[in-house]
Design a protein around this motif. Structure first.
Motif, PDB file in Angstrom:
ATOM      1  N   SER A 138      64.439  52.023  41.173  1.00  0.00           N
ATOM      2  CA  SER A 138      64.270  52.105  42.632  1.00  0.00           C
ATOM      3  C   SER A 138      65.452  51.459  43.350  1.00  0.00           C
ATOM      4  O   SER A 138      65.917  51.979  44.367  1.00  0.00           O
ATOM      5  CB  SER A 138      62.958  51.467  43.066  1.00  0.00           C
ATOM      6  N   ALA A 139      65.949  50.353  42.830  1.00  0.00           N
ATOM      7  CA  ALA A 139      67.128  49.725  43.432  1.00  0.00           C
ATOM      8  C   ALA A 139      68.355  50.629  43.276  1.00  0.00           C
ATOM      9  O   ALA A 139      69.163  50.764  44.196  1.00  0.00           O
ATOM     10  CB  ALA A 139      67.385  48.366  42.797  1.00  0.00           C
ATOM     11  N   TYR A 140      68.480  51.270  42.120  1.00  0.00           N
ATOM     12  CA  TYR A 140      69.610  52.141  41.855  1.00  0.00           C
ATOM     13  C   TYR A 140      69.574  53.394  42.739  1.00  0.00           C
ATOM     14  O   TYR A 140      70.607  53.818  43.272  1.00  0.00           O
ATOM     15  CB  TYR A 140      69.612  52.529  40.374  1.00  0.00           C
ATOM     16  N   LEU A 141      68.394  53.989  42.923  1.00  0.00           N
ATOM     17  CA  LEU A 141      68.285  55.229  43.691  1.00  0.00           C
ATOM     18  C   LEU A 141      68.362  55.021  45.201  1.00  0.00           C
ATOM     19  O   LEU A 141      68.704  55.949  45.936  1.00  0.00           O
ATOM     20  CB  LEU A 141      66.978  55.949  43.359  1.00  0.00           C
ATOM     21  N   SER A 142      68.043  53.844  45.666  1.00  0.00           N
ATOM     22  CA  SER A 142      68.066  53.598  47.107  1.00  0.00           C
ATOM     23  C   SER A 142      69.480  53.659  47.674  1.00  0.00           C
ATOM     24  O   SER A 142      69.680  54.070  48.818  1.00  0.00           O
ATOM     25  CB  SER A 142      67.424  52.255  47.424  1.00  0.00           C
ATOM     26  N   LYS A 143      70.468  53.264  46.890  1.00  0.00           N
ATOM     27  CA  LYS A 143      71.861  53.289  47.373  1.00  0.00           C
ATOM     28  C   LYS A 143      72.343  54.700  47.692  1.00  0.00           C
ATOM     29  O   LYS A 143      72.871  54.932  48.772  1.00  0.00           O
ATOM     30  CB  LYS A 143      72.769  52.599  46.361  1.00  0.00           C
ATOM     31  N   PRO A 144      72.183  55.676  46.775  1.00  0.00           N
ATOM     32  CA  PRO A 144      72.641  57.023  47.128  1.00  0.00           C
ATOM     33  C   PRO A 144      71.824  57.667  48.251  1.00  0.00           C
ATOM     34  O   PRO A 144      72.346  58.494  48.999  1.00  0.00           O
ATOM     35  CB  PRO A 144      72.510  57.823  45.840  1.00  0.00           C
ATOM     36  N   ILE A 145      70.568  57.273  48.387  1.00  0.00           N
ATOM     37  CA  ILE A 145      69.767  57.808  49.489  1.00  0.00           C
ATOM     38  C   ILE A 145      70.342  57.333  50.816  1.00  0.00           C
ATOM     39  O   ILE A 145      70.496  58.111  51.765  1.00  0.00           O
ATOM     40  CB  ILE A 145      68.282  57.415  49.340  1.00  0.00           C
ATOM     41  N   LEU A 146      70.700  56.057  50.891  1.00  0.00           N
ATOM     42  CA  LEU A 146      71.322  55.532  52.108  1.00  0.00           C
ATOM     43  C   LEU A 146      72.677  56.196  52.360  1.00  0.00           C
ATOM     44  O   LEU A 146      73.018  56.493  53.508  1.00  0.00           O
ATOM     45  CB  LEU A 146      71.473  54.015  52.027  1.00  0.00           C
ATOM     46  N   ALA A 147      73.439  56.407  51.300  1.00  0.00           N
ATOM     47  CA  ALA A 147      74.734  57.077  51.455  1.00  0.00           C
ATOM     48  C   ALA A 147      74.544  58.497  51.981  1.00  0.00           C
ATOM     49  O   ALA A 147      75.305  58.955  52.839  1.00  0.00           O
ATOM     50  CB  ALA A 147      75.475  57.097  50.122  1.00  0.00           C
ATOM     51  N   PHE A 148      73.526  59.185  51.496  1.00  0.00           N
ATOM     52  CA  PHE A 148      73.231  60.533  51.967  1.00  0.00           C
ATOM     53  C   PHE A 148      72.894  60.523  53.460  1.00  0.00           C
ATOM     54  O   PHE A 148      73.234  61.447  54.190  1.00  0.00           O
ATOM     55  CB  PHE A 148      72.069  61.126  51.162  1.00  0.00           C
ATOM     56  N   LEU A 149      72.227  59.470  53.896  1.00  0.00           N
ATOM     57  CA  LEU A 149      71.873  59.338  55.308  1.00  0.00           C
ATOM     58  C   LEU A 149      73.036  58.823  56.155  1.00  0.00           C
ATOM     59  O   LEU A 149      72.904  58.675  57.369  1.00  0.00           O
ATOM     60  CB  LEU A 149      70.671  58.390  55.462  1.00  0.00           C
ATOM     61  N   GLY A 150      74.175  58.561  55.523  1.00  0.00           N
ATOM     62  CA  GLY A 150      75.362  58.109  56.254  1.00  0.00           C
ATOM     63  C   GLY A 150      75.371  56.624  56.562  1.00  0.00           C
ATOM     64  O   GLY A 150      76.112  56.180  57.433  1.00  0.00           O
ATOM     65  N   ILE A 151      74.582  55.851  55.849  1.00  0.00           N
ATOM     66  CA  ILE A 151      74.525  54.407  56.074  1.00  0.00           C
ATOM     67  C   ILE A 151      75.253  53.732  54.922  1.00  0.00           C
ATOM     68  O   ILE A 151      74.932  53.949  53.753  1.00  0.00           O
ATOM     69  CB  ILE A 151      73.055  53.934  56.139  1.00  0.00           C
ATOM     70  N   ASN A 152      76.266  52.926  55.259  1.00  0.00           N
ATOM     71  CA  ASN A 152      77.033  52.256  54.220  1.00  0.00           C
ATOM     72  C   ASN A 152      77.171  50.764  54.515  1.00  0.00           C
ATOM     73  O   ASN A 152      76.722  50.267  55.538  1.00  0.00           O
ATOM     74  CB  ASN A 152      78.404  52.914  54.037  1.00  0.00           C
ATOM     75  N   LYS A 153      77.829  50.056  53.602  1.00  0.00           N
ATOM     76  CA  LYS A 153      77.924  48.598  53.685  1.00  0.00           C
ATOM     77  C   LYS A 153      78.873  48.114  54.771  1.00  0.00           C
ATOM     78  O   LYS A 153      79.009  46.904  54.966  1.00  0.00           O
ATOM     79  CB  LYS A 153      78.361  48.028  52.341  1.00  0.00           C
ATOM     80  N   SER A 154      79.530  49.011  55.470  1.00  0.00           N
ATOM     81  CA  SER A 154      80.451  48.576  56.517  1.00  0.00           C
ATOM     82  C   SER A 154      79.706  47.848  57.636  1.00  0.00           C
ATOM     83  O   SER A 154      80.296  47.035  58.344  1.00  0.00           O
ATOM     84  CB  SER A 154      81.238  49.760  57.078  1.00  0.00           C
ATOM     85  N   ASN A 155      78.433  48.160  57.798  1.00  0.00           N
ATOM     86  CA  ASN A 155      77.592  47.448  58.757  1.00  0.00           C
ATOM     87  C   ASN A 155      76.449  46.789  57.979  1.00  0.00           C
ATOM     88  O   ASN A 155      75.364  47.352  57.850  1.00  0.00           O
ATOM     89  CB  ASN A 155      77.039  48.404  59.813  1.00  0.00           C
ATOM     90  N   PRO A 156      76.673  45.579  57.444  1.00  0.00           N
ATOM     91  CA  PRO A 156      75.656  44.953  56.592  1.00  0.00           C
ATOM     92  C   PRO A 156      74.354  44.645  57.320  1.00  0.00           C
ATOM     93  O   PRO A 156      73.297  44.593  56.702  1.00  0.00           O
ATOM     94  CB  PRO A 156      76.325  43.676  56.096  1.00  0.00           C
ATOM     95  N   TRP A 157      74.400  44.462  58.648  1.00  0.00           N
ATOM     96  CA  TRP A 157      73.175  44.180  59.401  1.00  0.00           C
ATOM     97  C   TRP A 157      72.259  45.391  59.467  1.00  0.00           C
ATOM     98  O   TRP A 157      71.065  45.265  59.709  1.00  0.00           O
ATOM     99  CB  TRP A 157      73.516  43.689  60.805  1.00  0.00           C
ATOM    100  N   GLU A 158      72.804  46.564  59.270  1.00  0.00           N
ATOM    101  CA  GLU A 158      72.014  47.787  59.225  1.00  0.00           C
ATOM    102  C   GLU A 158      71.688  48.162  57.777  1.00  0.00           C
ATOM    103  O   GLU A 158      70.558  48.544  57.463  1.00  0.00           O
ATOM    104  CB  GLU A 158      72.787  48.917  59.900  1.00  0.00           C
ATOM    105  N   TYR A 159      72.675  48.037  56.901  1.00  0.00           N
ATOM    106  CA  TYR A 159      72.551  48.521  55.524  1.00  0.00           C
ATOM    107  C   TYR A 159      71.488  47.759  54.732  1.00  0.00           C
ATOM    108  O   TYR A 159      70.584  48.369  54.155  1.00  0.00           O
ATOM    109  CB  TYR A 159      73.906  48.411  54.817  1.00  0.00           C
ATOM    110  N   TYR A 160      71.577  46.445  54.679  1.00  0.00           N
ATOM    111  CA  TYR A 160      70.695  45.673  53.806  1.00  0.00           C
ATOM    112  C   TYR A 160      69.227  45.693  54.237  1.00  0.00           C
ATOM    113  O   TYR A 160      68.344  45.851  53.376  1.00  0.00           O
ATOM    114  CB  TYR A 160      71.223  44.251  53.614  1.00  0.00           C
ATOM    115  N   PRO A 161      68.899  45.572  55.509  1.00  0.00           N
ATOM    116  CA  PRO A 161      67.473  45.709  55.864  1.00  0.00           C
ATOM    117  C   PRO A 161      66.914  47.102  55.528  1.00  0.00           C
ATOM    118  O   PRO A 161      65.796  47.221  55.018  1.00  0.00           O
ATOM    119  CB  PRO A 161      67.447  45.468  57.373  1.00  0.00           C
ATOM    120  N   LEU A 162      67.696  48.141  55.788  1.00  0.00           N
ATOM    121  CA  LEU A 162      67.235  49.495  55.459  1.00  0.00           C
ATOM    122  C   LEU A 162      67.138  49.700  53.949  1.00  0.00           C
ATOM    123  O   LEU A 162      66.239  50.386  53.467  1.00  0.00           O
ATOM    124  CB  LEU A 162      68.145  50.541  56.089  1.00  0.00           C
TER     125      LEU A 162
END
Length: 104
Positions: A30-54
């Motif tokens: 689940s931790a591994y799959l959540s990263k590509p799902i966020l990438a697909f949604l266009g959310i990346n680590k450039s904004n950590p205040w958005e990325y990590y809570p999501l």
């Protein structure tokens, strides 16, 4: 281990081993799959205040689905379905679980 077997009503050490393996696989996957799902949604680590809570919020539903899937694949669906219902009730999401019909 005896405490887990008693609390979870597990009959054998093999069943306990399989359940622990399912929990380990589910958490990691689940931790591994959540990263590509966020990438697909266009959310990346450039904004950590958005990325990590999501990322943390997204792990929860992915984990629930994978837990039942891996439980089914490893022949422990009944155990994990009961575990899932208890976990959802604990988080106040019991309304998502259909109530048993009263046979008359």
């Amino acid at each position: 281990m005896a405490t887990f077997k008693e609390r979870w009503n597990i009959k054998s050490n093999w069943q306990l081993f399989v359940i622990i393996v399912v929990f380990a696989l589910t958490g990691s996957t689940s931790a591994y799959l959540s990263k590509p799902i966020l990438a697909f949604l266009g959310i990346n680590k450039s904004n950590p205040w958005e990325y990590y809570p999501l990322y943390i919020i997204l792990i929860f539903p992915v984990y629930q689905i994978l837990l039942l899937s891996f439980g089914f694949l490893f022949g422990q669906f009944t155990f994990f379905w009961a575990f899932e219902k208890k976990m959802l009730r604990t988080f106040g999401l019991g309304f998502l679980i259909p109530k048993k019909e009263n046979p008359e």
